[in-house]
Scaffold this motif. Structure first.
Motif, PDB file in Angstrom:
ATOM      1  N   ARG A 139       6.608  17.301   8.872  1.00  0.00           N
ATOM      2  CA  ARG A 139       5.345  17.114   9.598  1.00  0.00           C
ATOM      3  C   ARG A 139       4.206  16.800   8.636  1.00  0.00           C
ATOM      4  NH1 ARG A 139       5.658  20.081  14.929  1.00  0.00           N
ATOM      5  NH2 ARG A 139       7.845  20.650  15.139  1.00  0.00           N
ATOM      6  N   ALA A 140       4.225  17.419   7.446  1.00  0.00           N
ATOM      7  CA  ALA A 140       3.198  17.116   6.455  1.00  0.00           C
ATOM      8  C   ALA A 140       3.314  15.678   5.964  1.00  0.00           C
ATOM      9  CB  ALA A 140       3.301  18.093   5.293  1.00  0.00           C
ATOM     10  N   LEU A 141       4.534  15.185   5.813  1.00  0.00           N
ATOM     11  CA  LEU A 141       4.730  13.785   5.406  1.00  0.00           C
ATOM     12  C   LEU A 141       4.224  12.818   6.477  1.00  0.00           C
ATOM     13  CD1 LEU A 141       8.305  13.984   3.819  1.00  0.00           C
ATOM     14  CD2 LEU A 141       6.107  13.906   2.634  1.00  0.00           C
ATOM     15  N   ILE A 142       4.474  13.140   7.737  1.00  0.00           N
ATOM     16  CA  ILE A 142       3.976  12.293   8.830  1.00  0.00           C
ATOM     17  C   ILE A 142       2.458  12.342   8.887  1.00  0.00           C
ATOM     18  CG2 ILE A 142       4.005  11.984  11.334  1.00  0.00           C
ATOM     19  CD1 ILE A 142       6.861  13.063  11.331  1.00  0.00           C
ATOM     20  N   LEU A 143       1.872  13.504   8.609  1.00  0.00           N
ATOM     21  CA  LEU A 143       0.415  13.612   8.559  1.00  0.00           C
ATOM     22  C   LEU A 143      -0.156  12.720   7.462  1.00  0.00           C
ATOM     23  CD1 LEU A 143      -2.211  15.003   9.531  1.00  0.00           C
ATOM     24  CD2 LEU A 143      -1.719  16.829   7.886  1.00  0.00           C
ATOM     25  N   GLY A 144       0.513  12.668   6.311  1.00  0.00           N
ATOM     26  CA  GLY A 144       0.065  11.777   5.244  1.00  0.00           C
ATOM     27  C   GLY A 144       0.127  10.314   5.640  1.00  0.00           C
ATOM     28  N   SER A 145       1.169   9.918   6.365  1.00  0.00           N
ATOM     29  CA  SER A 145       1.262   8.525   6.824  1.00  0.00           C
ATOM     30  C   SER A 145       0.146   8.196   7.803  1.00  0.00           C
ATOM     31  CB  SER A 145       2.628   8.280   7.465  1.00  0.00           C
ATOM     32  OG  SER A 145       2.782   9.050   8.658  1.00  0.00           O
ATOM     33  N   ALA A 146      -0.261   9.168   8.619  1.00  0.00           N
ATOM     34  CA  ALA A 146      -1.356   8.930   9.564  1.00  0.00           C
ATOM     35  C   ALA A 146      -2.672   8.676   8.821  1.00  0.00           C
ATOM     36  CB  ALA A 146      -1.498  10.110  10.517  1.00  0.00           C
ATOM     37  N   LYS A 203       0.849  -1.185   0.000  1.00  0.00           N
ATOM     38  CA  LYS A 203       0.000   0.000   0.000  1.00  0.00           C
ATOM     39  C   LYS A 203       0.886   1.237   0.000  1.00  0.00           C
ATOM     40  CE  LYS A 203      -2.574  -3.448   1.632  1.00  0.00           C
ATOM     41  NZ  LYS A 203      -2.004  -4.780   1.901  1.00  0.00           N
ATOM     42  N   SER A 204       0.432   2.275  -0.658  1.00  0.00           N
ATOM     43  CA  SER A 204       1.220   3.495  -0.746  1.00  0.00           C
ATOM     44  C   SER A 204       0.291   4.695  -0.825  1.00  0.00           C
ATOM     45  CB  SER A 204       2.152   3.474  -1.969  1.00  0.00           C
ATOM     46  OG  SER A 204       1.397   3.436  -3.163  1.00  0.00           O
ATOM     47  N   LEU A 205       0.827   5.836  -0.454  1.00  0.00           N
ATOM     48  CA  LEU A 205       0.095   7.098  -0.502  1.00  0.00           C
ATOM     49  C   LEU A 205       1.070   8.198  -0.864  1.00  0.00           C
ATOM     50  CD1 LEU A 205      -2.728   8.371   1.685  1.00  0.00           C
ATOM     51  CD2 LEU A 205      -0.655   9.755   1.658  1.00  0.00           C
ATOM     52  N   GLU A 206       0.679   9.051  -1.801  1.00  0.00           N
ATOM     53  CA  GLU A 206       1.510  10.165  -2.234  1.00  0.00           C
ATOM     54  C   GLU A 206       1.015  11.467  -1.620  1.00  0.00           C
ATOM     55  OE1 GLU A 206       2.911   8.509  -6.639  1.00  0.00           O
ATOM     56  OE2 GLU A 206       1.320  10.037  -6.484  1.00  0.00           O
ATOM     57  N   ILE A 207       1.936  12.317  -1.220  1.00  0.00           N
ATOM     58  CA  ILE A 207       1.597  13.626  -0.655  1.00  0.00           C
ATOM     59  C   ILE A 207       1.984  14.685  -1.685  1.00  0.00           C
ATOM     60  CG2 ILE A 207       2.061  15.279   1.194  1.00  0.00           C
ATOM     61  CD1 ILE A 207       2.806  11.660   1.849  1.00  0.00           C
ATOM     62  N   TRP A 208       1.004  15.460  -2.144  1.00  0.00           N
ATOM     63  CA  TRP A 208       1.205  16.484  -3.162  1.00  0.00           C
ATOM     64  C   TRP A 208       0.905  17.848  -2.566  1.00  0.00           C
ATOM     65  CZ3 TRP A 208       1.993  15.573  -8.650  1.00  0.00           C
ATOM     66  CH2 TRP A 208       2.119  14.211  -8.978  1.00  0.00           C
ATOM     67  N   ILE A 209       1.533  18.872  -3.161  1.00  0.00           N
ATOM     68  CA  ILE A 209       1.238  20.255  -2.812  1.00  0.00           C
ATOM     69  C   ILE A 209       0.928  21.004  -4.102  1.00  0.00           C
ATOM     70  CG2 ILE A 209       2.614  20.323  -0.704  1.00  0.00           C
ATOM     71  CD1 ILE A 209       4.867  21.601  -2.301  1.00  0.00           C
ATOM     72  N   PRO A 210       0.039  22.004  -4.032  1.00  0.00           N
ATOM     73  CA  PRO A 210      -0.288  22.784  -5.231  1.00  0.00           C
ATOM     74  C   PRO A 210       0.961  23.519  -5.739  1.00  0.00           C
ATOM     75  CG  PRO A 210      -1.874  23.172  -3.479  1.00  0.00           C
ATOM     76  CD  PRO A 210      -0.736  22.419  -2.875  1.00  0.00           C
ATOM     77  N   PRO A 211       1.073  23.693  -7.091  1.00  0.00           N
ATOM     78  CA  PRO A 211       0.060  23.363  -8.102  1.00  0.00           C
ATOM     79  C   PRO A 211       0.127  21.933  -8.608  1.00  0.00           C
ATOM     80  CG  PRO A 211       1.860  24.581  -9.095  1.00  0.00           C
ATOM     81  CD  PRO A 211       2.184  24.498  -7.639  1.00  0.00           C
ATOM     82  N   GLY A 212       1.175  21.168  -8.281  1.00  0.00           N
ATOM     83  CA  GLY A 212       1.261  19.777  -8.711  1.00  0.00           C
ATOM     84  C   GLY A 212       2.630  19.193  -8.471  1.00  0.00           C
ATOM     85  N   ASN A 213       3.159  19.406  -7.275  1.00  0.00           N
ATOM     86  CA  ASN A 213       4.488  18.912  -6.920  1.00  0.00           C
ATOM     87  C   ASN A 213       4.372  17.815  -5.875  1.00  0.00           C
ATOM     88  OD1 ASN A 213       5.681  20.968  -8.558  1.00  0.00           O
ATOM     89  ND2 ASN A 213       5.441  22.420  -6.871  1.00  0.00           N
ATOM     90  N   VAL A 214       5.158  16.758  -6.047  1.00  0.00           N
ATOM     91  CA  VAL A 214       5.160  15.644  -5.096  1.00  0.00           C
ATOM     92  C   VAL A 214       6.043  16.011  -3.917  1.00  0.00           C
ATOM     93  CG1 VAL A 214       5.598  13.192  -4.755  1.00  0.00           C
ATOM     94  CG2 VAL A 214       4.785  14.014  -6.967  1.00  0.00           C
ATOM     95  N   LEU A 215       5.436  16.074  -2.734  1.00  0.00           N
ATOM     96  CA  LEU A 215       6.204  16.370  -1.528  1.00  0.00           C
ATOM     97  C   LEU A 215       6.890  15.120  -1.002  1.00  0.00           C
ATOM     98  CD1 LEU A 215       6.650  18.915   0.261  1.00  0.00           C
ATOM     99  CD2 LEU A 215       4.884  18.008   1.775  1.00  0.00           C
ATOM    100  N   GLY A 216       6.241  13.970  -1.139  1.00  0.00           N
ATOM    101  CA  GLY A 216       6.800  12.707  -0.681  1.00  0.00           C
ATOM    102  C   GLY A 216       5.779  11.605  -0.825  1.00  0.00           C
ATOM    103  N   ARG A 217       6.134  10.427  -0.351  1.00  0.00           N
ATOM    104  CA  ARG A 217       5.226   9.283  -0.437  1.00  0.00           C
ATOM    105  C   ARG A 217       5.461   8.355   0.743  1.00  0.00           C
ATOM    106  NH1 ARG A 217       8.638   9.290  -4.554  1.00  0.00           N
ATOM    107  NH2 ARG A 217       6.996  10.016  -5.949  1.00  0.00           N
ATOM    108  N   VAL A 218       4.420   7.618   1.087  1.00  0.00           N
ATOM    109  CA  VAL A 218       4.480   6.623   2.164  1.00  0.00           C
ATOM    110  C   VAL A 218       4.297   5.256   1.534  1.00  0.00           C
ATOM    111  CG1 VAL A 218       3.572   5.914   4.398  1.00  0.00           C
ATOM    112  CG2 VAL A 218       3.429   8.316   3.695  1.00  0.00           C
ATOM    113  N   VAL A 219       5.247   4.349   1.743  1.00  0.00           N
ATOM    114  CA  VAL A 219       5.242   3.040   1.096  1.00  0.00           C
ATOM    115  C   VAL A 219       5.312   1.963   2.166  1.00  0.00           C
ATOM    116  CG1 VAL A 219       6.371   1.548  -0.596  1.00  0.00           C
ATOM    117  CG2 VAL A 219       6.434   4.031  -0.903  1.00  0.00           C
ATOM    118  N   GLN A 220       4.483   0.958   2.016  1.00  0.00           N
ATOM    119  CA  GLN A 220       4.479  -0.156   2.966  1.00  0.00           C
ATOM    120  C   GLN A 220       5.658  -1.080   2.704  1.00  0.00           C
ATOM    121  OE1 GLN A 220       1.208  -2.867   2.588  1.00  0.00           O
ATOM    122  NE2 GLN A 220       1.228  -3.410   4.750  1.00  0.00           N
TER     123      GLN A 220
END
Length: 273
Positions: free
Chosen positions: A254-261, A156-173
């Motif tokens: 902190r935003a990346l950790i919020l995405g993992s939550a 399972k994975s989740l990507e964290i994006w910020i406007p206008p369309g940049n990848v801030l990071g991702r969470v990967v199992q």
């Protein structure tokens, strides 16, 4: 009554005009006819509306929506329940409120997914989670790909994006079998930044965890943050809580950790099959 008020106002205005004699050296304003033909408009890439934030003894103006996470010691994710979802078996798009320790709403999170995916795949459905800040602007976007919770061979994975369309990071199992483990990767380098570990001896599949559990977020052997899911008697519901142990964590981290939550929220604490 209204006539008397109007007369008094006019009389007061006349007295001001008499008291303030015009100055010969002072230039006159609006001496000629001026007509406004168009209103000023922002450019195609207008800057974000500044969000004034008061933390402790200082006030700063974050330019990005997730910058308001910089000095918060913790955040708490509360789900907003729909009445029709409680009365029926039809799953609706989830809504959340991310709050500060004082109870202020930091973000309003709303899921965007199709009804077909919600009915067929449950918590393993693909979705986009839009987080709006206090200025009603989009601060973060979480994108989860399709992955069934009961299929342990599918990461399972989740990507964290910020406007206008940049990848801030991702969470990967991570494919571990003794305890849940995830890696938070940087969006630019792709290198792991944090490791998220669940309870020991809890197994790999999603249905092995209890409703109340604890996750550690560490890097380099040091605890940087923690995520837990527990019952809040004051709110009569379960909440997912993030405690930032390291005060030096940046707003991006902190935003990346919020995405993992949010990924943990869907994998372990939503209705699943």
């Amino acid at each position: 009554m209204l006539q008397n008020d109007a007369v008094r106002t006019l009389q007061y205005d006349s007295e001001i005009r008499v008291a303030q004699q015009p100055n010969a050296t002072e230039p006159r304003v609006y001496d000629s006819h001026i007509s406004i033909t168009s209103q000023p408009r922002p450019g195609s890439e207008a800057p974000r509306i500044p969000l004034p934030t008061v933390t402790g003894s200082r006030t700063f103006m974050p330019l990005s929506g997730y910058d308001c996470l910089a000095d918060l010691p913790s955040v708490h994710i509360e789900q907003t329940f729909e009445l029709n979802e409680s009365l029926t078996a039809v799953s609706s798009e989830n809504r959340y409120v991310v709050r500060s320790p004082l109870g202020d709403a930091v973000f309003a999170a709303s899921e965007s997914s199709t009804e077909k995916n919600r009915l067929l795949w449950g918590a393993g459905r693909p979705f986009q989670m839009h987080l709006l800040d206090k200025t009603h602007q989009e601060a973060l976007v979480f994108r989860k790909k399709f992955a069934l919770g009961s299929m342990c061979c599918q990461a399972k994975s989740l990507e964290i994006w910020i406007p206008p369309g940049n990848v801030l990071g991702r969470v990967v199992q991570s494919p571990t079998f003794m305890q849940p483990e995830f890696f938070i990767e940087d969006g630019n380098t792709g290198q792991p930044v944090f490791c998220v570990e669940g309870p020991a001896n809890s197994g790999f599949c999603c249905f092995c965890l209890p409703k109340e559990c604890y996750f550690k977020v560490h890097s380099g052997g040091n605890l940087r943050a923690s995520i837990d899911h527990k019952w809040m008697a004051s709110k009569s519901q379960y909440t997912t809580n993030i405690y930032f142990s390291d005060a030096k964590l940046t707003a991006k981290e902190r935003a990346l950790i919020l995405g993992s939550a949010f990924l943990l929220e869907y994998m372990y604490f939503q209705t699943r099959f």
